[in-house]
Design an enzyme around this catalytic site. Structure first.
Site, short mmCIF file in Angstrom:
data_model
loop_
_atom_site.label_atom_id
_atom_site.label_comp_id
_atom_site.label_asym_id
_atom_site.label_seq_id
_atom_site.Cartn_x
_atom_site.Cartn_y
_atom_site.Cartn_z
N SER A 175 0.80 -1.24 0.00
CA SER A 175 0.00 0.00 0.00
C SER A 175 0.82 1.28 0.00
O SER A 175 0.27 2.36 -0.23
CB SER A 175 -0.91 0.04 1.22
OG SER A 175 -2.11 -0.60 0.92
N TYR A 186 -2.60 -2.47 -10.66
CA TYR A 186 -2.63 -2.25 -9.20
C TYR A 186 -1.86 -3.36 -8.48
O TYR A 186 -1.04 -3.10 -7.60
CB TYR A 186 -4.08 -2.16 -8.72
CG TYR A 186 -4.19 -2.14 -7.21
CD1 TYR A 186 -3.80 -1.03 -6.47
CD2 TYR A 186 -4.65 -3.27 -6.52
CE1 TYR A 186 -3.87 -1.04 -5.09
CE2 TYR A 186 -4.73 -3.28 -5.14
CZ TYR A 186 -4.33 -2.15 -4.43
OH TYR A 186 -4.38 -2.17 -3.06
N LYS A 220 0.46 3.45 -2.87
CA LYS A 220 -0.75 4.24 -3.14
C LYS A 220 -0.50 5.75 -3.22
O LYS A 220 -0.94 6.40 -4.18
CB LYS A 220 -1.83 3.91 -2.10
CG LYS A 220 -2.37 2.48 -2.25
CD LYS A 220 -3.27 2.10 -1.09
CE LYS A 220 -3.80 0.68 -1.22
NZ LYS A 220 -4.52 0.22 -0.02
N VAL A 265 0.99 -3.78 3.87
CA VAL A 265 0.92 -5.09 4.52
C VAL A 265 2.18 -5.93 4.31
O VAL A 265 2.36 -6.95 4.96
CB VAL A 265 -0.33 -5.90 4.10
CG1 VAL A 265 -1.59 -5.24 4.60
CG2 VAL A 265 -0.36 -6.09 2.59
N TYR A 325 -4.23 3.32 7.69
CA TYR A 325 -5.45 2.50 7.83
C TYR A 325 -6.37 3.13 8.88
O TYR A 325 -6.43 4.35 9.00
CB TYR A 325 -5.10 1.05 8.18
CG TYR A 325 -4.12 0.42 7.21
CD1 TYR A 325 -4.42 0.37 5.86
CD2 TYR A 325 -2.92 -0.11 7.63
CE1 TYR A 325 -3.54 -0.22 4.95
CE2 TYR A 325 -2.03 -0.70 6.74
CZ TYR A 325 -2.35 -0.74 5.40
OH TYR A 325 -1.49 -1.30 4.51
N1 GLU Z 1 -1.95 -5.37 -2.37
C1 GLU Z 1 -2.59 -5.23 -1.10
C2 GLU Z 1 -4.10 -5.26 -1.21
O1 GLU Z 1 -4.66 -4.63 -2.04
C3 GLU Z 1 -2.15 -3.96 -0.46
C4 GLU Z 1 -2.74 -3.81 0.88
C5 GLU Z 1 -1.95 -2.98 1.79
O2 GLU Z 1 -0.70 -2.93 1.80
O3 GLU Z 1 -2.61 -2.29 2.59
O4 GLU Z 1 -4.75 -5.97 -0.49
#
Ligand code: GLU
Length: 670
Positions: free
Chosen positions: A127, A252, A130, A322, A304
């Site tokens: 993430s 993604y 992002k 994650v 989060y």
């Molecule tokens: N590729 C993971 C997902 O979309 C990233 C989640 C994350 O790092 O928060 O579930």
């Protein structure tokens, strides 16, 4: 002569190479020599105490460790043994991570980094991709268009929650999966390969090295990421994103599977701290104008459903993934990257959170913990009757400047110019304005100037111009000068000078021209009788002196006095202008030690102490000088003793006059 032997030897010790010192007009002067080297001994508590300079204490050559390294290592040791948290396993491949891995890297905004633990171990960015992809979407479409498709409101829900902002028909923010998929869908390019290349290249510019994808993690998520697929198709159904959805999802999943280390994350964060430029490679990873937008969503939604408490406790824009990474940014100062794959219940790296909390508390890094207030921007100020340019003025010019020099006000600035310090400066200028016609800003000690400060000063500049007052700038940092010139097109862009002395001279010249236009005698060649030091001489005296004086002409740029030559003559400038320049310690910049206008004498120290010239005097424009050399001076002493005495007296007056001016200047500057 009593002050100097004709063979150039110092009478006191017979040396032909006396210790020398440089005078303000470029002359060599002999310092007193008392046989043994003269050492200034510090006096401590009234008792003479001198360090033994013959046997200096040996310097320890051992490398010393920065307290930052020591501190990071301590932090690493403290949390290394912690087994709180669990490995992410909803992407099967992530469950293979080594729970022992733990790295911390801190990178300053200039690229210097400090590391502890597994700083180079690679893991998938997940993430943390992002906010970076969000930055690329901002570049592709601009903030308003992106905002129409993806909101900026925190959800307070888990990263993979299926909640949408139904009022605005868009995902809540780009940090939750729904928003991140919609953001990735906005990335321009022809087909998945080209689009992904743009993303990977951008990430690589952030990290300062070529990054790659962990194909097995990608395949693992591509095969199992049904929830994300559900989110994407739900968004397609509501018109939040468009086809090709499968391609957006692949993109993604790929961006999440890019491999980074804690060091890469720290460099990425330092790049954001450094306005989007990787400090080590100098490459622009994201346009500076979008950095604040990216940091804003990180600050409000980056951690989060722990984002609120994160801002409360740590107070740094950050993002976690994650895969076990966290990166955090202190704008303008540095970035942090941590890696430990054991996650807490929010999905954040447990050790990473603890490290960031301690780091923030220990060093007061919370962005709202502003325990300093704006610095004093004005180091000191003075007026043009106290401090003058190095241009030696003729009697008439001097008179004008003695009377009107106070109309020049100069401000020596220091530190950064931003809204709060620019406000201080503007306030000072406004308060002083009724007495000022020329306002000089000395920018030598300015470290930087932001746009808001420059706009404020530009508006002030316009107001000053309306009032017939002139704002003059000197020695600005290069970037500030470029920005200033761009902002001030047509409103005095020719008023930026390389150094304070030229700026001061410009203001003085303007005042002289406004007050007594003929005082500067531009283009005029002065007669011997009009030389400043000969003004008290009668026509008969001048007639007696004239046969001993030679005339020399110089082209513009020619050297009148050459460094190292014997100092054996006095010069009186009849026409043109000349200056003494010296190269400063940095070997590049020049400082003007003195500058002369017609009527002025220079090289006069030579009459009193001989020796050699220590600087060049150069004709700035085509010039003519009256020259009196020592041979003739001695003949004058023998044949016209009264004229000779009068000349010495006039030179004495000239020197005391200069000394007085220097004293006044020291007073004005202290
Ligand atoms: N590729 C993971 C997902 O979309 C990233 C989640 C994350 O790092 O928060 O579930």
């Amino acid at each position: 002569m009593f002050w100097r032997s004709t063979d150039g030897k110092d009478k006191r010790n017979g040396s032909t190479s006396p210790a020398t010192a440089q005078s303000a007009n470029g002359e060599l002067s002999s310092a007193p020599s008392f046989g043994a080297p003269y050492i200034v001994r510090p006096v401590i508590n009234g008792v003479g105490h001198a360090p033994n300079l013959d046997e200096p204490k040996p310097v320890s050559a051992r490398v010393i460790t920065s307290p930052i390294d020591v501190w990071l290592k301590g932090l690493h040791d403290k949390y290394r043994g912690s087994d709180h948290g669990h490995l992410a396993n909803y992407i099967p491949e992530l469950a293979n991570a080594d729970p022992e891995h733990f790295g911390i890297v801190l990178a300053a905004a200039d690229g210097k980094s400090y590391a502890a633990g597994h700083s180079e171990v690679l893991f998938t960015i997940q993430s943390i991709s992002k906010p970076l992809v969000y930055g690329l979407a901002l570049e592709d479409h601009g903030p308003e268009a992106v905002l129409r498709r993806v909101g900026v409101e925190p959800t307070g829900e888990a990263f993979n929650s299926i909640v949408m902002d139904e009022v605005n028909n868009r995902p809540f923010n780009p940090m939750v999966n729904a928003g991140a998929i919609a953001t990735t869908a906005l990335i321009r390019g022809n087909g998945v390969e080209e689009r992904f290349k743009r993303i990977l290249d951008m990430f690589s510019r952030y990290a300062g090295r070529q990054l790659a994808v962990d194909e097995s993690v990608f395949a693992s998520e591509q095969a199992t990421g049904h929830r994300n697929r559900a989110i994407a198709y739900l968004q397609l159904n509501s018109g939040m994103i468009e086809e090709p959805v499968a391609e957006h999802l692949e993109l993604y999943f790929r961006q999440c599977a890019i491999l980074v280390s804690a060091r890469d994350l720290a460099m990425m964060a330092a790049t954001l701290a450094n306005n989007g430029v990787n400090p080590l490679t100098g490459q622009q990873a994201i346009a500076a104008e979008h950095v604040k937008t990216v940091l804003s969503v990180m600050a409000s939604c980056g951690m989060y459903d722990y984002s609120g408490e994160w801002v409360y406790r740590v107070g740094l824009p950050a993002k976690s993934g994650v895969g076990g990474g966290i990166f955090a940014v202190l704008p303008g100062q540095f970035g942090v990257g941590t890696f430990s794959p054991l996650l807490d219940d929010h999905g954040n790296s447990h050790r990473g959170i603890e490290v960031c909390k301690e780091l923030s508390q220990r060093f007061h890094l919370h962005v709202y913990d502003m325990h300093f207030v704006a610095d004093n921007i004005v180091r000191r100020s003075y007026r043009g009757d106290g401090v003058t340019s190095k241009r030696q003025r003729g009697v008439r010019e001097r008179k004008v400047l003695d009377a009107c020099g106070h109309r020049i006000v100069a401000y020596e600035l220091q530190g950064g110019l931003y809204f709060a310090t620019a406000e201080q400066l503007v306030r000072r200028i406004v308060d002083d304005a009724p007495q000022s016609a020329y306002i000089l800003l000395d920018g030598r000690r300015i470290s930087r100037a932001d746009q808001s400060a420059l706009m404020l000063l530009r508006d002030l500049n316009l107001t000053l111009q309306e009032e017939g007052k002139i704002l003059v700038l000197a020695d600005l940092p290069a970037q500030m000068q470029t920005d200033w010139l761009a902002l001030n097109k047509g409103v005095g862009e020719d008023l930026c000078f390389a150094d304070v002395d030229s700026a001061l001279e410009f203001c003085e010249n303007r005042i002289v021209l406004e007050t007594d236009p003929e005082a500067m005698g531009k283009g005029v060649s002065l007669a011997l009788a009009e030389m400043d030091i000969l003004r008290t001489f009668s026509p008969e005296d001048i007639a007696k002196l004239a046969p001993y004086i030679a005339t020399s002409s110089y082209e513009a740029g020619a050297r009148i006095i050459r460094e190292g030559d014997p100092a054996d003559r006095l010069y009186l400038l009849a026409s043109g202008t000349a200056s003494v320049n010296t190269v400063l310690d940095d070997g590049k910049r020049q400082a003007r030690l003195a500058a002369f206008r017609p009527g002025v004498a220079f090289g006069e120290f030579a009459l009193f102490d001989g020796g050699r010239r220590v600087a060049n005097v150069v004709a700035e424009t085509a010039s003519v000088c009256y020259v009196l050399d020592f041979g003739n001076l001695e003949r004058l002493e023998a044949t016209e003793p009264a004229i000779y005495r009068r000349l010495l007296f006039a030179l004495g007056r000239l020197l005391t006059d200069r000394l007085r001016r220097v004293t006044a200047e020291v007073r004005a500057l202290t």
